[in-house]
Design a protein around this motif. Structure first.
Motif, mmCIF file in Angstrom:
data_model
loop_
_atom_site.group_PDB
_atom_site.id
_atom_site.type_symbol
_atom_site.label_atom_id
_atom_site.label_comp_id
_atom_site.label_asym_id
_atom_site.label_seq_id
_atom_site.Cartn_x
_atom_site.Cartn_y
_atom_site.Cartn_z
ATOM 1 N N UNK A 30 0.809 -1.229 -0.107
ATOM 2 C CA UNK A 30 0.084 0.176 -0.223
ATOM 3 C C UNK A 30 0.872 1.310 -0.018
ATOM 4 N N UNK A 31 1.997 1.030 -0.170
ATOM 5 C CA UNK A 31 3.010 2.205 -0.066
ATOM 6 C C UNK A 31 3.794 2.381 -1.463
ATOM 7 N N UNK A 32 3.842 1.487 -2.251
ATOM 8 C CA UNK A 32 4.295 1.487 -3.504
ATOM 9 C C UNK A 32 3.780 2.501 -4.460
ATOM 10 N N UNK A 33 4.338 3.219 -5.153
ATOM 11 C CA UNK A 33 3.658 4.160 -6.245
ATOM 12 C C UNK A 33 3.845 3.649 -7.644
ATOM 13 N N UNK A 34 2.908 3.696 -8.314
ATOM 14 C CA UNK A 34 2.915 3.206 -9.746
ATOM 15 C C UNK A 34 3.512 4.125 -10.366
ATOM 16 N N UNK A 35 4.578 3.583 -11.233
ATOM 17 C CA UNK A 35 5.684 4.623 -11.944
ATOM 18 C C UNK A 35 4.822 5.397 -13.102
ATOM 19 N N UNK A 36 3.941 4.928 -13.652
ATOM 20 C CA UNK A 36 3.164 5.181 -14.953
ATOM 21 C C UNK A 36 2.222 6.375 -14.402
ATOM 22 N N UNK A 37 1.538 6.065 -13.414
ATOM 23 C CA UNK A 37 0.259 6.953 -12.643
ATOM 24 C C UNK A 37 0.710 7.888 -11.785
ATOM 25 N N UNK A 38 1.771 7.618 -11.144
ATOM 26 C CA UNK A 38 1.962 8.362 -9.830
ATOM 27 C C UNK A 38 1.348 8.007 -8.731
ATOM 28 N N UNK A 39 0.215 7.261 -8.738
ATOM 29 C CA UNK A 39 -0.629 6.984 -7.586
ATOM 30 C C UNK A 39 -0.208 5.855 -6.777
ATOM 31 N N UNK A 40 -0.379 5.741 -5.654
ATOM 32 C CA UNK A 40 -0.105 4.720 -4.560
ATOM 33 C C UNK A 40 -0.800 3.473 -5.083
ATOM 34 N N UNK A 41 -0.263 2.444 -5.047
ATOM 35 C CA UNK A 41 -0.628 0.964 -5.405
ATOM 36 C C UNK A 41 -1.685 0.741 -3.994
ATOM 37 N N UNK A 42 -2.832 0.539 -4.017
ATOM 38 C CA UNK A 42 -3.523 0.019 -3.008
ATOM 39 C C UNK A 42 -2.843 -1.278 -2.123
ATOM 40 N N UNK A 43 -3.168 -1.259 -0.936
ATOM 41 C CA UNK A 43 -2.559 -2.492 -0.124
ATOM 42 C C UNK A 43 -3.449 -3.776 -0.564
ATOM 43 N N UNK A 44 -2.756 -4.657 -0.731
ATOM 44 C CA UNK A 44 -3.247 -5.749 -1.156
ATOM 45 C C UNK A 44 -2.586 -7.039 -0.723
ATOM 46 N N UNK B 17 -13.100 -0.013 -7.316
ATOM 47 C CA UNK B 17 -13.895 -0.613 -6.447
ATOM 48 C C UNK B 17 -12.775 -1.639 -5.199
ATOM 49 N N UNK B 18 -11.587 -1.904 -5.793
ATOM 50 C CA UNK B 18 -10.680 -2.535 -5.018
ATOM 51 C C UNK B 18 -10.323 -1.582 -3.647
ATOM 52 N N UNK B 19 -9.993 -0.459 -4.211
ATOM 53 C CA UNK B 19 -9.799 0.763 -2.988
ATOM 54 C C UNK B 19 -10.706 0.796 -2.233
ATOM 55 N N UNK B 20 -12.067 0.701 -2.484
ATOM 56 C CA UNK B 20 -13.153 0.861 -1.541
ATOM 57 C C UNK B 20 -13.158 -0.229 -0.818
ATOM 58 N N UNK B 21 -12.968 -1.528 -1.279
ATOM 59 C CA UNK B 21 -13.279 -2.715 -0.552
ATOM 60 C C UNK B 21 -11.902 -2.720 0.476
ATOM 61 N N UNK B 22 -10.742 -2.178 0.255
ATOM 62 C CA UNK B 22 -9.517 -2.112 1.172
ATOM 63 C C UNK B 22 -10.148 -1.188 2.241
ATOM 64 N N UNK B 23 -10.576 -0.226 1.987
ATOM 65 C CA UNK B 23 -10.859 0.869 2.864
ATOM 66 C C UNK B 23 -11.953 0.390 4.001
ATOM 67 N N UNK B 24 -12.844 -0.491 3.359
ATOM 68 C CA UNK B 24 -13.992 -0.918 4.305
ATOM 69 C C UNK B 24 -13.306 -2.050 5.052
#
Lengths: 105, 156
Positions: A30-44, B17-24
């Motif tokens: 959840x801390x890594x940034x996507x080099x293309x978009x500059x957005x944080x990659x959500x934690x998964x 939607x993944x983002x929302x799911x994570x937040x939830x």
């Protein structure tokens, strides 16, 4: 895709099965940034891995993001013989699940 | 061309939607994970992480064996194997002192498996790996120092 995320091998010797599994998973912190978009990659990441043998949950692993991507996990199940069925399942932080079952060699 | 545009839209929707799911998931962990030790997993200091799992104040025990490389080039995958001959172990946990989130994993050990766990963890920097095992009402811990060349974890 769903059924290919877990690879398991189990081999029984003298009543103990050595189980090795590899899970295909990014384990994003959840801390890594996507080099293309500059957005944080959500934690998964996988939070829980459960192994079931003879209808009982024999091992439960609780994981944080501190586990490597494409996680490897090995453990030893007692009272297991060739032909027994092992079930493995994991749950992600988003609630996504996957499971597989194999026969012990 | 049109197909690609559709695919693009679909992907963006899927990601959000993944983002929302994570937040939830973060807000209501109990409903998703019954036993996942939320407080300990999110603890940012080793003391809090140990307390969160109820594993603070363990005594040093050499019989709790940690197998890990003395030096790991890639902190992203550090193989760790924990094993022990101490009878009656019910739980084991692997901590990395130098990580922002020290608790990497905790394991419920039942009578049906041997106290043996092997996995790969992420390490931010050279640090001690602390392993704690619970047997009955006793706690045992052992440490091993691993030198890390390239950091493999920036986690909070």
């Amino acid at each position: 895709m769903a059924n290919q995320s877990i690879k398991v091998r189990a081999k029984a010797k003298k009543g103990v099965a050595k189980v090795k599994c590899l899970i295909n998973h990014p384990m994003e912190t959840g801390l890594r940034t996507d080099s293309k978009t500059g957005n944080k990659v959500p934690a998964q990441y996988i939070q829980e891995v459960v192994c079931e043998h003879k209808g009982k949950d024999v091992m439960t692993a609780h994981w944080s993001t501190g586990i490597s991507k494409n996680p490897y996990l090995s453990f030893r199940v007692k009272d297991a013989v060739k032909g027994d069925t092992l079930k493995l399942r994991w749950t992600e932080n988003s609630g996504k699940k996957d499971s597989t079952s194999i026969t012990i060699n | 061309m049109r197909m690609k545009r559709r695919a693009f839209l679909k992907n963006t929707l899927a990601t959000s939607s993944i983002g929302i799911a994570v937040a939830a998931g973060l807000l209501t962990p109990a409903s998703v994970m019954a036993a996942w030790p939320q407080a300990a997993m999110k603890a940012t200091s080793i003391d809090h992480a140990l307390k969160g799992t109820g594993m603070a104040g363990a005594q040093k025990e050499k019989g709790l064996k940690i197998k890990a490389p003395g030096m790991a080039e890639n902190g992203g995958t550090v193989p760790v194997t924990v094993s022990s001959k101490i009878p009656g172990i019910t739980a084991m946990a692997i901590f990395v002192k130098g990580n922002d989130l020290p608790l990497t994993s905790a394991y419920d050990i039942t009578d049906n498996i041997e106290p043996y766990i092997s996995t790969q963890i992420k390490m931010a920097k050279s640090s001690e790996i602390i392993v704690v095992a619970k047997a009955g009402d006793k706690l045992y811990q052992n440490t091993k120092f691993v030198k890390v060349t390239v950091s493999g974890y920036a986690g909070k």
